[in-house]
Design a protein around this motif. Structure first.
Motif, PDB file in Angstrom:
ATOM      1  N   VAL A   1       0.859  -1.188   0.000  1.00 12.33           N
ATOM      2  CA  VAL A   1       0.000   0.000   0.000  1.00 12.33           C
ATOM      3  C   VAL A   1       0.896   1.238   0.000  1.00 12.33           C
ATOM      4  CG1 VAL A   1      -1.770   1.290   1.248  1.00 12.33           C
ATOM      5  CG2 VAL A   1      -1.809  -1.210   1.262  1.00 12.33           C
ATOM      6  N   VAL A   2       0.733   2.081  -0.989  1.00 13.10           N
ATOM      7  CA  VAL A   2       1.529   3.311  -1.076  1.00 13.10           C
ATOM      8  C   VAL A   2       0.851   4.407  -0.260  1.00 13.10           C
ATOM      9  CG1 VAL A   2       2.303   5.158  -2.618  1.00 13.10           C
ATOM     10  CG2 VAL A   2       2.578   2.768  -3.302  1.00 13.10           C
ATOM     11  N   MET A   3       1.610   4.997   0.655  1.00 14.68           N
ATOM     12  CA  MET A   3       1.148   6.168   1.402  1.00 14.68           C
ATOM     13  C   MET A   3       1.731   7.396   0.715  1.00 14.68           C
ATOM     14  SD  MET A   3       1.377   4.923   5.376  1.00 14.68           S
ATOM     15  CE  MET A   3       0.399   6.318   5.955  1.00 14.68           C
ATOM     16  N   ALA A   4       0.858   8.352   0.392  1.00 14.71           N
ATOM     17  CA  ALA A   4       1.251   9.490  -0.441  1.00 14.71           C
ATOM     18  C   ALA A   4       1.087  10.817   0.300  1.00 14.71           C
ATOM     19  CB  ALA A   4       0.420   9.498  -1.724  1.00 14.71           C
ATOM     20  N   ALA A   5       1.745  11.836  -0.228  1.00 13.54           N
ATOM     21  CA  ALA A   5       1.653  13.185   0.324  1.00 13.54           C
ATOM     22  C   ALA A   5       0.386  13.870  -0.190  1.00 13.54           C
ATOM     23  CB  ALA A   5       2.881  13.999  -0.081  1.00 13.54           C
ATOM     24  N   GLU A   6      -0.156  14.754   0.629  1.00 16.86           N
ATOM     25  CA  GLU A   6      -1.360  15.496   0.242  1.00 16.86           C
ATOM     26  C   GLU A   6      -1.103  16.269  -1.055  1.00 16.86           C
ATOM     27  OE1 GLU A   6      -4.614  18.416   2.427  1.00 16.86           O
ATOM     28  OE2 GLU A   6      -2.543  18.388   3.139  1.00 16.86           O
ATOM     29  N   GLY A   7      -2.026  16.118  -2.007  1.00 15.92           N
ATOM     30  CA  GLY A   7      -1.882  16.813  -3.291  1.00 15.92           C
ATOM     31  C   GLY A   7      -1.366  15.937  -4.417  1.00 15.92           C
ATOM     32  N   TYR A   8      -0.650  14.852  -4.077  1.00 18.06           N
ATOM     33  CA  TYR A   8      -0.129  13.948  -5.113  1.00 18.06           C
ATOM     34  C   TYR A   8      -1.298  13.336  -5.889  1.00 18.06           C
ATOM     35  CZ  TYR A   8       2.221  10.007  -7.307  1.00 18.06           C
ATOM     36  OH  TYR A   8       2.688   9.105  -8.235  1.00 18.06           O
ATOM     37  N   PRO A   9      -1.244  13.195  -7.231  1.00 15.30           N
ATOM     38  CA  PRO A   9      -0.092  13.351  -8.117  1.00 15.30           C
ATOM     39  C   PRO A   9       0.119  14.772  -8.645  1.00 15.30           C
ATOM     40  CG  PRO A   9      -1.911  12.434  -9.344  1.00 15.30           C
ATOM     41  CD  PRO A   9      -2.397  12.591  -7.930  1.00 15.30           C
ATOM     42  N   GLY A  10      -0.604  15.764  -8.077  1.00 13.84           N
ATOM     43  CA  GLY A  10      -0.347  17.163  -8.414  1.00 13.84           C
ATOM     44  C   GLY A  10       0.734  17.722  -7.497  1.00 13.84           C
ATOM     45  N   ASP A  11       0.681  19.025  -7.266  1.00 17.59           N
ATOM     46  CA  ASP A  11       1.658  19.655  -6.379  1.00 17.59           C
ATOM     47  C   ASP A  11       1.459  19.170  -4.941  1.00 17.59           C
ATOM     48  OD1 ASP A  11       2.656  21.102  -8.507  1.00 17.59           O
ATOM     49  OD2 ASP A  11       1.318  22.806  -8.158  1.00 17.59           O
ATOM     50  N   TYR A  12       2.530  18.942  -4.263  1.00 18.13           N
ATOM     51  CA  TYR A  12       2.455  18.455  -2.882  1.00 18.13           C
ATOM     52  C   TYR A  12       3.554  19.118  -2.055  1.00 18.13           C
ATOM     53  CZ  TYR A  12       6.100  15.476  -4.841  1.00 18.13           C
ATOM     54  OH  TYR A  12       7.229  15.027  -5.486  1.00 18.13           O
ATOM     55  N   SER A  13       3.321  19.176  -0.754  1.00 18.94           N
ATOM     56  CA  SER A  13       4.315  19.780   0.133  1.00 18.94           C
ATOM     57  C   SER A  13       5.275  18.712   0.644  1.00 18.94           C
ATOM     58  CB  SER A  13       3.620  20.462   1.315  1.00 18.94           C
ATOM     59  OG  SER A  13       2.822  19.527   2.013  1.00 18.94           O
ATOM     60  N   LYS A  14       6.446  19.135   1.087  1.00 16.27           N
ATOM     61  CA  LYS A  14       7.468  18.235   1.617  1.00 16.27           C
ATOM     62  C   LYS A  14       7.803  18.646   3.053  1.00 16.27           C
ATOM     63  CE  LYS A  14       9.694  17.614  -2.922  1.00 16.27           C
ATOM     64  NZ  LYS A  14      10.984  17.697  -3.656  1.00 16.27           N
ATOM     65  N   GLY A  15       8.631  17.814   3.680  1.00 13.65           N
ATOM     66  CA  GLY A  15       9.148  18.169   4.991  1.00 13.65           C
ATOM     67  C   GLY A  15       8.242  17.878   6.168  1.00 13.65           C
ATOM     68  N   LYS A  16       7.184  17.065   5.972  1.00 11.72           N
ATOM     69  CA  LYS A  16       6.278  16.731   7.072  1.00 11.72           C
ATOM     70  C   LYS A  16       6.878  15.589   7.914  1.00 11.72           C
ATOM     71  CE  LYS A  16       2.969  19.405   5.351  1.00 11.72           C
ATOM     72  NZ  LYS A  16       2.570  20.659   6.000  1.00 11.72           N
ATOM     73  N   PRO A  17       7.044  15.780   9.212  1.00 12.42           N
ATOM     74  CA  PRO A  17       7.596  14.713  10.055  1.00 12.42           C
ATOM     75  C   PRO A  17       6.690  13.475  10.048  1.00 12.42           C
ATOM     76  CG  PRO A  17       7.643  16.821  11.213  1.00 12.42           C
ATOM     77  CD  PRO A  17       6.807  17.019   9.977  1.00 12.42           C
ATOM     78  N   ILE A  18       7.313  12.302   9.918  1.00 13.27           N
ATOM     79  CA  ILE A  18       6.573  11.031   9.864  1.00 13.27           C
ATOM     80  C   ILE A  18       6.661  10.354  11.226  1.00 13.27           C
ATOM     81  CG2 ILE A  18       6.351   8.806   8.693  1.00 13.27           C
ATOM     82  CD1 ILE A  18       7.870  10.067   6.310  1.00 13.27           C
ATOM     83  N   ARG A  19       5.504   9.954  11.751  1.00 13.23           N
ATOM     84  CA  ARG A  19       5.451   9.274  13.046  1.00 13.23           C
ATOM     85  C   ARG A  19       5.016   7.823  12.860  1.00 13.23           C
ATOM     86  NH1 ARG A  19       2.817  14.010  13.035  1.00 13.23           N
ATOM     87  NH2 ARG A  19       0.735  13.068  12.991  1.00 13.23           N
ATOM     88  N   GLY A  20       5.487   6.946  13.750  1.00  8.10           N
ATOM     89  CA  GLY A  20       4.989   5.576  13.787  1.00  8.10           C
ATOM     90  C   GLY A  20       5.723   4.571  12.924  1.00  8.10           C
ATOM     91  N   LEU A  21       6.877   4.946  12.348  1.00  8.07           N
ATOM     92  CA  LEU A  21       7.600   4.017  11.471  1.00  8.07           C
ATOM     93  C   LEU A  21       8.090   2.779  12.229  1.00  8.07           C
ATOM     94  CD1 LEU A  21       9.674   6.549   9.325  1.00  8.07           C
ATOM     95  CD2 LEU A  21       7.898   5.006   8.484  1.00  8.07           C
TER      96      LEU A  21
END
Length: 428
Positions: A333-353
């Motif tokens: 299951v691919v987890m994607a950034a908000e806005g993908y496949p259009g413009d999306y923001s980066k640098g969001k801290p990931i929790r729970g890995l």
């Protein structure tokens, strides 16, 4: 054996993960890698397109085999440069990689080889392409940018009006730059998609276990095309009979035709297949492992991947023992950034890995991540490939989504129906 993996996405993390588990492999490097590959191997901070530095690293560090993940270095000719320096490398030469680098070339060579595919026309002039659309009786068609467009250069148009707009974007507005200087317009095939990957050493063909990708962004195969929102393996639609047909009617003819053209193929040949009422038809060829199919397929491989890829690069696949697979299915299951496949923001801290990775039968493959300070943060559209195995597909899906629930960042999203098509088939 010391192995260098080139690339930084989820596919490369899956390759690194399996190579690290291979008895024949003593050391694994990944260039440039990501936070996930940095845990499973040693990251080397050289970009995948910096061929000269990669060659220099391979010589200096006595690399026995280099494995190229992404398509751009292959299309740019990384394999040719390694071979000039007597370095073993897994992947096709620049001339062979045109099978993916140019949709026009791929369609033309399929026609020469008699490979079943959709009827097509090639255009570089928007007015001529639109005139062709207007003359067609079928409202639907598929418009493809000729060159590489990060998995976003294919649009399935449901109407002539939509096709006209797509043609203008590609040919007039240069949506994909030089990649859309030419376009391919082809008939829209009806059926179910499947991915068949095979290892090819120039003459011998060894199919891998089947997989099915989910290209559309949203549940129910709706929304825009993406690089892939998830996959599962095996794909029930790919029976042993269908695999035999694809090998006989697709893979063997294309490998022979490439050899006749002076472009012998070595590496992973990926056939995107539409299973229609008239039989399998080729949608596209890729010249490397698919992403996210690789995550699902390699999660099930029990053979020594290092030996397998070395045999392919050395032209000795015919001497290889049959591949051994975990009979249990897998789901990615691919987890994607908000806005993908259009413009999306980066640098969001990931929790729970750590919590997700600690679950049984689960591996979290990093695709678009980086480390900022002490945190793993998002750095791409497709961020993670959460992959799990189970005794059957429903259990594999359950394991994957249990892991997904552990992971959070602002704007994280995924499809909720990865593998449902196959589960419905098995229930029937």
């Amino acid at each position: 054996m010391r192995v260098l993996v080139v690339g930084q996405g989820g596919r490369e993390h899956a390759l690194v993960y399996q190579l690290k588990r291979s008895p024949s492999v003593t050391e694994v490097y990944c260039a440039p890698g990501n936070p996930g590959t940095g845990v499973d191997a040693t990251n080397v901070f050289i970009q995948a397109t910096d061929t000269a530095k990669l060659v220099e690293f391979a010589i200096k560090n006595k690399i026995d085999l280099t494995v190229v993940g992404p398509e751009i270095p292959l299309v740019n000719g990384i394999v040719d440069e390694f071979l000039k320096n007597d370095l073993k490398i897994f992947g096709p030469t620049k001339k062979a990689a045109e099978l993916e680098g140019s949709k026009k070339f791929a369609k033309e060579i399929m026609k020469k080889a008699g490979v079943p595919t959709a009827d097509f026309r090639v255009f570089s002039n928007a007015a001529e392409a639109i005139s062709y659309i207007d003359e067609r009786t079928d409202e639907r068609c598929v418009v493809k940018a000729d060159g590489l467009a990060a998995g976003k250069g294919v649009v399935v148009c449901q109407s002539k009006a939509e096709a006209r707009e797509v043609i203008k974007k590609m040919l007039v507005q240069k949506q994909f730059g030089t990649a859309s200087q030419q376009i391919v317009v082809e008939d829209c095939l009806i059926g179910e998609e499947a991915s068949i990957l095979a290892l090819v050493d120039g003459s011998t063909i060894v199919p891998l276990e089947s997989a099915q990708d989910h290209k559309a962004a949203h549940d129910g195969d709706t929304g825009p095309n993406t690089g892939g929102m998830g996959a599962y393996s095996p794909a029930p639609i790919v029976t042993s009979e269908l695999t035999d047909i694809v090998v006989e009617k697709v893979l063997v003819p294309i490998v022979h035709e490439m050899k006749r053209e002076g472009r012998p193929f070595r590496g992973c040949l990926y056939a995107g297949i539409m299973v229609t009422a008239q039989g399998p038809r080729v949608l596209e060829f890729n010249v490397r492992f698919g992403d996210p199919e690789t995550q699902a397929v390699l999660m099930r491989l029990k053979s020594d991947l290092g030996q397998v890829l070395l045999a392919c690069a050395s032209g000795t696949l015919d001497q290889l023992e049959p591949l051994e697979w975990d009979p249990r299915p897998s789901v990615c299951v691919v987890m994607a950034a908000e806005g993908y496949p259009g413009d999306y923001s980066k640098g969001k801290p990931i929790r729970g890995l750590d919590e997700a990775g600690g679950l049984p039968d689960v591996k979290v493959f990093h695709a678009g991540t980086k480390i900022t300070g002490e945190h793993v943060v998002t750095d791409g559209g497709r961020v993670l490939g959460v992959t799990a195995v189970g005794d059957d597909l429903p259990q594999a899906k359950l394991h994957a989504y249990q892991a997904v629930k552990c992971i959070r960042w602002d704007g994280a999203w995924c499809r909720k129906d990865i593998s449902d098509k196959a589960i419905r088939k098995s229930v029937k």
